[in-house]
Design a protein around this motif. Structure first.
Motif, PDB file in Angstrom:
ATOM      1  N   ASP A  77      41.666  37.466  40.763  1.00 59.24           N
ATOM      2  CA  ASP A  77      42.804  38.432  40.345  1.00 59.24           C
ATOM      3  C   ASP A  77      43.408  39.061  41.455  1.00 59.24           C
ATOM      4  OD1 ASP A  77      42.307  38.088  37.711  1.00 59.24           O
ATOM      5  OD2 ASP A  77      41.828  40.061  37.430  1.00 59.24           O
ATOM      6  N   GLN A  78      42.424  39.624  42.469  1.00 62.90           N
ATOM      7  CA  GLN A  78      42.857  40.341  43.355  1.00 62.90           C
ATOM      8  C   GLN A  78      44.087  39.628  44.326  1.00 62.90           C
ATOM      9  OE1 GLN A  78      40.103  42.494  45.860  1.00 62.90           O
ATOM     10  NE2 GLN A  78      41.387  43.970  44.817  1.00 62.90           N
ATOM     11  N   ASN A 117      45.703  36.836  43.420  1.00 64.90           N
ATOM     12  CA  ASN A 117      46.883  36.850  42.703  1.00 64.90           C
ATOM     13  C   ASN A 117      47.926  38.111  42.833  1.00 64.90           C
ATOM     14  OD1 ASN A 117      46.325  34.403  41.984  1.00 64.90           O
ATOM     15  ND2 ASN A 117      45.789  34.981  39.893  1.00 64.90           N
ATOM     16  N   GLN A 118      47.214  39.406  42.609  1.00 59.97           N
ATOM     17  CA  GLN A 118      48.004  40.546  42.788  1.00 59.97           C
ATOM     18  C   GLN A 118      48.705  40.690  44.155  1.00 59.97           C
ATOM     19  OE1 GLN A 118      46.069  44.284  41.855  1.00 59.97           O
ATOM     20  NE2 GLN A 118      46.292  43.714  39.589  1.00 59.97           N
ATOM     21  N   THR A 119      48.081  40.282  45.071  1.00 64.65           N
ATOM     22  CA  THR A 119      48.595  40.494  46.381  1.00 64.65           C
ATOM     23  C   THR A 119      49.585  39.464  46.657  1.00 64.65           C
ATOM     24  OG1 THR A 119      46.161  40.730  47.418  1.00 64.65           O
ATOM     25  CG2 THR A 119      47.775  40.458  48.812  1.00 64.65           C
ATOM     26  N   SER A 167      51.535  38.518  44.156  1.00 65.16           N
ATOM     27  CA  SER A 167      52.743  38.661  43.313  1.00 65.16           C
ATOM     28  C   SER A 167      53.307  39.951  43.944  1.00 65.16           C
ATOM     29  CB  SER A 167      52.433  38.797  41.879  1.00 65.16           C
ATOM     30  OG  SER A 167      51.789  40.095  41.778  1.00 65.16           O
ATOM     31  N   SER A 191      52.808  43.114  43.743  1.00 67.30           N
ATOM     32  CA  SER A 191      53.060  44.089  42.822  1.00 67.30           C
ATOM     33  C   SER A 191      51.695  44.964  42.970  1.00 67.30           C
ATOM     34  CB  SER A 191      53.206  43.626  41.461  1.00 67.30           C
ATOM     35  OG  SER A 191      51.974  42.969  40.906  1.00 67.30           O
ATOM     36  N   GLY A 192      50.818  44.611  43.589  1.00 68.21           N
ATOM     37  CA  GLY A 192      49.754  45.394  43.564  1.00 68.21           C
ATOM     38  C   GLY A 192      49.724  47.001  44.272  1.00 68.21           C
ATOM     39  N   SER A 218      44.933  49.435  43.043  1.00 65.66           N
ATOM     40  CA  SER A 218      44.396  48.489  42.443  1.00 65.66           C
ATOM     41  C   SER A 218      43.349  47.631  43.285  1.00 65.66           C
ATOM     42  CB  SER A 218      45.473  47.225  41.814  1.00 65.66           C
ATOM     43  OG  SER A 218      46.157  46.999  42.780  1.00 65.66           O
ATOM     44  N   GLU A 219      43.492  47.920  44.577  1.00 64.39           N
ATOM     45  CA  GLU A 219      42.629  47.240  45.628  1.00 64.39           C
ATOM     46  C   GLU A 219      41.207  47.670  45.323  1.00 64.39           C
ATOM     47  OE1 GLU A 219      42.968  46.790  49.363  1.00 64.39           O
ATOM     48  OE2 GLU A 219      44.811  45.680  48.822  1.00 64.39           O
TER      49      GLU A 219
END
Lengths: 196, 160
Positions: free
Chosen positions: A136-137, A139-141, A143, A145-146, A150-151
């Motif tokens: 998940d992490q 993917n966020q990084t 994309s 948009s993290g 959210s870290e």
């Protein structure tokens, strides 16, 4: 208080402790010691190197340990045998250690607490496992948009993995402890009726 | 945890804490160092092997060694004493932050176990198995203890 003699002279700490270890143990003991905490498949040569023995000696003892169930073998890419600690044997060893320290009642209580902790991790992060969280992490990084919020602390992921592993050992201990009560015929106790 | 000042994410140990390895380290310490008593911080779900030492370095009366070890052989051995001196031997990725440390093994020098990129040193301990790392830490500590100096802790030798 204790004034044991100071260590003898040495030129290199790594050699000094290595030689001491060799002088105090047999090749078999060293190989068993090294493979005990080798969790990924490793060649006999690599084990020999770390255990300061000849490859032939290492192979012989590793094969004996494999026959006894202490070691698990797999075949490597190039057809050679690779060795690692048998997970089953590790679980049984840890379970036995736990049962020496805790009663099954105490153990049941602690396991309940640990399960609750595990559930907390799952509901807090909305995923089933620390691996899923790591994915998940990433993917966020990627994309981009993290937000900083959210870290998730990588230390938290580690705690989760540790908890899961130790809960597995504890669960095994409780199962073995309970099973022993009913299998050990000579230790017929009065509380046979206590539900497991 | 003790002495673990805020470090970047890249410095986290890899893998779960390895309870079996901590038990082995406990047994080695109990066997080899008469001044030390070692205990898991939590018997079932440990994160640290806490070692109490009945004496300290350079005039300190008591000391502690907090040991972490993971399933991927990353580790931290953190020394702290009643004089407030901190020292740490470690092995884990540091993302190239420690400019004097080419590999994983490094040493955070006294008195603060500094994590400043240019103060962290390459460790004199270069072997991986927990039995040898633990023996090395105990021996270096003993040399420092008898010479009443912090210098031997990362010198890697004990000259005449």
């Amino acid at each position: 208080m204790n004034d044991r003699a100071p260590p003898e002279e040495f030129a290199d700490i790594n050699e000094a402790v290595g030689e001491e270890w060799v002088s105090e143990t047999t090749p078999y003991e060293r190989i068993r010691h090294i493979i005990a905490h080798t969790y990924s498949p490793t060649s006999a040569d690599a084990v020999a190197d770390t255990a300061r023995t000849a490859p032939k000696t290492a192979r012989k003892h590793l094969n004996t340990l494999a026959d006894e169930g202490f070691v698990k073998t797999t075949t490597g890419e190039h057809g050679g045998t690779l060795y690692r600690r048998s997970p089953e044997s590790l679980v049984v060893e840890q379970a036995a250690d736990i049962l020496e320290q805790l009663s099954t009642d105490e153990l049941a209580t602690r396991i309940q607490e640990m399960r609750e902790q595990l559930n907390e991790f799952q509901s807090e992060f909305g995923v089933d496992s620390p691996e899923a969280l790591a994915v998940d992490q990433t993917n966020q990084t990627l994309s981009d948009s993290g937000s900083p919020d959210s870290e998730i602390d990588s230390e938290t992921i580690r705690e989760w993995k540790t908890l899961r592993r130790n809960l597995a050992f504890a669960n095994a201990a409780l199962s073995i402890g309970n099973a022993e009560r009913f299998v050990d015929g000579d230790r017929r106790s009065v509380d046979d009726s206590v539900p497991v | 945890m003790l002495g673990s000042s805020k470090q970047s994410e890249a410095h986290t140990l890899r893998g779960a804490t390895d309870r079996p390895a901590l038990l082995t380290i406990r047994d080695i310490i109990e066997e080899m160092e008469p001044l030390a008593t070692a205990e898991l911080d939590d018997y079932l779900n440990p994160s640290v092997l806490a070692v109490s030492i009945d004496d300290g370095l350079c005039g300190a009366e008591e000391a502690r060694l907090d040991i972490q070890w993971t399933t991927q052989d990353d580790y931290k051995y953190h020394y702290t004493d009643t004089e407030g001196v901190n020292i740490r031997w470690g092995s884990h990725p540091h993302g190239g932050d420690y400019i004097h440390v080419p590999g994983l093994e490094h040493y955070h020098p006294p008195p603060t176990a500094s994590s400043k990129p240019d103060e962290v040193e390459k460790s004199c301990i270069t072997q991986t198995p927990e039995v040898l790392v633990t023996r090395a830490v105990l021996k270096l500590w003993r040399v420092a203890y008898h010479t009443e100096s912090y210098e031997p802790l990362n010198a890697g030798s004990n000259p005449p």
